[in-house]
Design a protein around this motif. Sequence first.
Motif, PDB file in Angstrom:
ATOM      1  N   ASP A   1      57.454  14.303 -22.194  1.00 37.31           N
ATOM      2  CA  ASP A   1      56.418  15.273 -22.292  1.00 37.31           C
ATOM      3  C   ASP A   1      55.592  15.284 -20.952  1.00 37.31           C
ATOM      4  N   LEU A   2      56.494  14.955 -19.674  1.00 31.25           N
ATOM      5  CA  LEU A   2      55.890  15.122 -18.165  1.00 31.25           C
ATOM      6  C   LEU A   2      55.473  16.452 -18.182  1.00 31.25           C
ATOM      7  N   THR A   3      54.136  16.464 -17.677  1.00 28.20           N
ATOM      8  CA  THR A   3      53.296  17.628 -17.304  1.00 28.20           C
ATOM      9  C   THR A   3      52.674  17.485 -15.946  1.00 28.20           C
ATOM     10  N   LEU A   4      52.882  18.357 -14.954  1.00 25.73           N
ATOM     11  CA  LEU A   4      52.354  18.008 -13.649  1.00 25.73           C
ATOM     12  C   LEU A   4      51.342  19.248 -13.321  1.00 25.73           C
ATOM     13  N   GLY A   5      50.245  18.905 -12.513  1.00 26.68           N
ATOM     14  CA  GLY A   5      49.626  20.093 -12.099  1.00 26.68           C
ATOM     15  C   GLY A   5      48.331  20.671 -13.063  1.00 26.68           C
ATOM     16  N   ILE A   6      47.802  19.777 -13.783  1.00 26.79           N
ATOM     17  CA  ILE A   6      46.799  20.450 -15.176  1.00 26.79           C
ATOM     18  C   ILE A   6      45.500  20.433 -14.257  1.00 26.79           C
ATOM     19  N   GLU A   7      44.995  21.563 -14.008  1.00 24.11           N
ATOM     20  CA  GLU A   7      43.577  21.574 -13.417  1.00 24.11           C
ATOM     21  C   GLU A   7      42.427  21.275 -14.456  1.00 24.11           C
ATOM     22  N   LEU A   8      41.598  20.380 -14.528  1.00 21.23           N
ATOM     23  CA  LEU A   8      40.652  20.113 -15.504  1.00 21.23           C
ATOM     24  C   LEU A   8      39.193  19.859 -14.915  1.00 21.23           C
ATOM     25  N   ASP A   9      38.181  20.224 -15.665  1.00 29.05           N
ATOM     26  CA  ASP A   9      36.901  20.019 -15.138  1.00 29.05           C
ATOM     27  C   ASP A   9      36.617  18.597 -16.014  1.00 29.05           C
ATOM     28  N   LEU A  10      36.462  17.722 -15.188  1.00 25.45           N
ATOM     29  CA  LEU A  10      35.724  16.330 -15.738  1.00 25.45           C
ATOM     30  C   LEU A  10      34.224  15.968 -15.351  1.00 25.45           C
ATOM     31  N   GLY A  11      33.540  17.094 -15.142  1.00 21.92           N
ATOM     32  CA  GLY A  11      32.243  16.886 -14.835  1.00 21.92           C
ATOM     33  C   GLY A  11      31.712  16.695 -13.577  1.00 21.92           C
TER      34      GLY A  11
END
Length: 282
Positions: free
Chosen positions: A133-143
């Motif tokens: 399940d390798l997934t690269l480059g997920i842009e997330l807001d962590l606060g």
Amino acid sequence: MSGKARTVPIHKLHGCGNDFVFIDNRALGLPVAAMPDWARSVCRRAFGVGADGLVFLDETPKDREGDYIWHFYNADGSRAEMCGNASRCAALLAVELGFAGPKHVFGTDAGLIRAEADVAAGMAKVELTPPRDLTLGIELDLGEGRDMVHFVNTGVPHAVVFKRDASTVDVRTLGAALRRHTHFAPAGTNANFAQVIDRRNIHLRTFERGVEDETYACGTGAAAGAFIAHALGLTESTVNVRSSGGEILGISIEGGSVFLSGKAVRVFSGEMFLEGLGLALA
């Protein structure tokens, strides 16, 4: 279990500061349904033995493979598919307890783990389950703004964020935000913050799901950080990963396999009193 004192033999080991209590379940025969409560009581620091996880080593059922199996529980009582540092400790202890020889295979919820233990040197090497399940480059807001997050399952799910200086990261805050982010719901993920020192060295800090805090080391997290760094072209296929506890874990990527090696230390063996922990055997 011994005598009227209602005590149970235990073994305390750590891998790079990631500490675990082990119980030989062959004679004890504790049912799986009771194990989560035992994990919460035994792993509780100050009031219990204190550990990041509780591991029961057991005989292999007829419908499974391996020299033995384990039942692994986090400190909060949740069952985990796999734990890299615990697997190295298990491999070493299993040899000492007569479960298997130095080279052996044991069963986890994530699948079979191939292990090699050098008891005299206090070292163990395990081949982790194939990364998936390798997934690269997920842009997330962590606060604290947007972060580029990468993901891989190295036996358990791991999200990895690369930072310029991992030592300055507020792992407790950012780790909790990433561990529970809706992107990884409902199961959640382990959260790792990595710094590439050079092509053969990484500094990595981990917020572990189930422990719900930063731990001194995480074997599957080190594997995830190294695997993703290599996939991004940042490192070689063999690297040293320095944990927050200052210990070094060796990670090597060979074909589709990931190997984890490092020290496994037996701190003590003894007996715990069930009454003092609020536990009992039927």
